[in-house]
Design an enzyme around this catalytic site. Structure first.
Site, PDB file in Angstrom:
ATOM      1  N   ASP A 254      45.500  34.685  60.250  1.00 48.96           N
ATOM      2  CA  ASP A 254      44.275  34.978  61.000  1.00 48.96           C
ATOM      3  C   ASP A 254      44.434  36.222  61.871  1.00 48.96           C
ATOM      4  O   ASP A 254      43.536  37.055  61.942  1.00 48.96           O
ATOM      5  CB  ASP A 254      43.884  33.785  61.864  1.00 48.96           C
ATOM      6  CG  ASP A 254      42.614  34.048  62.647  1.00 48.96           C
ATOM      7  OD1 ASP A 254      41.589  34.407  62.023  1.00 48.96           O
ATOM      8  OD2 ASP A 254      42.647  33.918  63.883  1.00 48.96           O
TER       9      ASP A 254
ATOM     10  N   HIS B 263      51.115   8.494  62.674  1.00 47.62           N
ATOM     11  CA  HIS B 263      51.054   7.850  63.994  1.00 47.62           C
ATOM     12  C   HIS B 263      51.026   8.913  65.086  1.00 47.62           C
ATOM     13  O   HIS B 263      51.690   9.942  64.959  1.00 47.62           O
ATOM     14  CB  HIS B 263      52.297   6.974  64.212  1.00 47.62           C
ATOM     15  CG  HIS B 263      52.366   5.806  63.294  1.00 47.62           C
ATOM     16  ND1 HIS B 263      52.863   5.904  62.009  1.00 47.62           N
ATOM     17  CD2 HIS B 263      52.010   4.517  63.474  1.00 47.62           C
ATOM     18  CE1 HIS B 263      52.808   4.719  61.436  1.00 47.62           C
ATOM     19  NE2 HIS B 263      52.292   3.853  62.300  1.00 47.62           N
TER      20      HIS B 263
ATOM     21  N   GLU C 258      55.161  16.378  61.645  1.00 53.05           N
ATOM     22  CA  GLU C 258      54.928  17.253  62.792  1.00 53.05           C
ATOM     23  C   GLU C 258      55.616  18.598  62.597  1.00 53.05           C
ATOM     24  O   GLU C 258      55.047  19.653  62.918  1.00 53.05           O
ATOM     25  CB  GLU C 258      55.389  16.561  64.076  1.00 53.05           C
ATOM     26  CG  GLU C 258      54.491  15.429  64.532  1.00 53.05           C
ATOM     27  CD  GLU C 258      54.568  14.156  63.702  1.00 53.05           C
ATOM     28  OE1 GLU C 258      53.713  13.274  63.894  1.00 53.05           O
ATOM     29  OE2 GLU C 258      55.473  14.023  62.845  1.00 53.05           O
TER      30      GLU C 258
END
Length: 157
Positions: A125, A76, A111
């Site tokens: 990265d 959600h 989350e």
């Protein structure tokens, strides 16, 4: 045990939380990105070719937590009230810990896990020019509070 993300036909669905009461929810997750001590030292001293690794990873983690519903299909969209990312530089790793909070009808575990994952990927990265064999490991939910299922503390190491 019933899987809540399946409908009566066994197909994926977004769980209906429209009748649930809005309550305080919190979750913490952690993970590590393992690397050579020399790479950790570059992060510590700000010598990585792409700049301040932890500052960029911090922003990436916060942004990822806010957009989890766009990455994980059945999550959600939540109005998060707090996201914080902490880094601990170890001899051969960076430990990443996230804390996420909201007032809502569903929890913030995904989350918190997404924040750690994005921060680890960002560190990879930012440092891949000096080391490509880094290893992202041990991403896990550490604790959560709130909701129908109550509090959870993950003692599994």
């Amino acid at each position: 045990m019933e899987l809540t993300h399946l409908n009566d036909q066994g197909r994926a669905r977004m769980v209906d939380v429209s009748q649930k009461e809005s309550t305080f929810r919190a979750a913490e997750a952690e993970g590590r990105i393992r690397m050579a001590p020399e790479t950790v030292e570059l992060i510590r001293t700000g010598g990585a070719p792409k700049g301040d690794v932890l500052a960029v990873a911090q922003v990436a983690g916060v942004m990822a937590a806010k957009r989890t519903h766009e990455l994980i299909p059945l999550c959600h969209p939540l109005l998060l009230t707090a996201v914080d990312i902490h880094f601990t530089l170890e001899e051969d790793a960076v430990r990443i810990r996230s804390k996420v909070k909201c007032m809502g009808e569903t929890g913030v575990e995904m989350e918190a896990l997404t924040a750690v994952s994005a921060a680890a990927l960002t560190i990879y990265d930012m440092c891949k020019a000096v080391q490509r064999d880094m290893k992202i490991t041990d991403i896990r939910l550490c604790r959560k509070s709130g909701g129908r299922s109550g509090d959870f503390i993950n003692d599994f190491k």
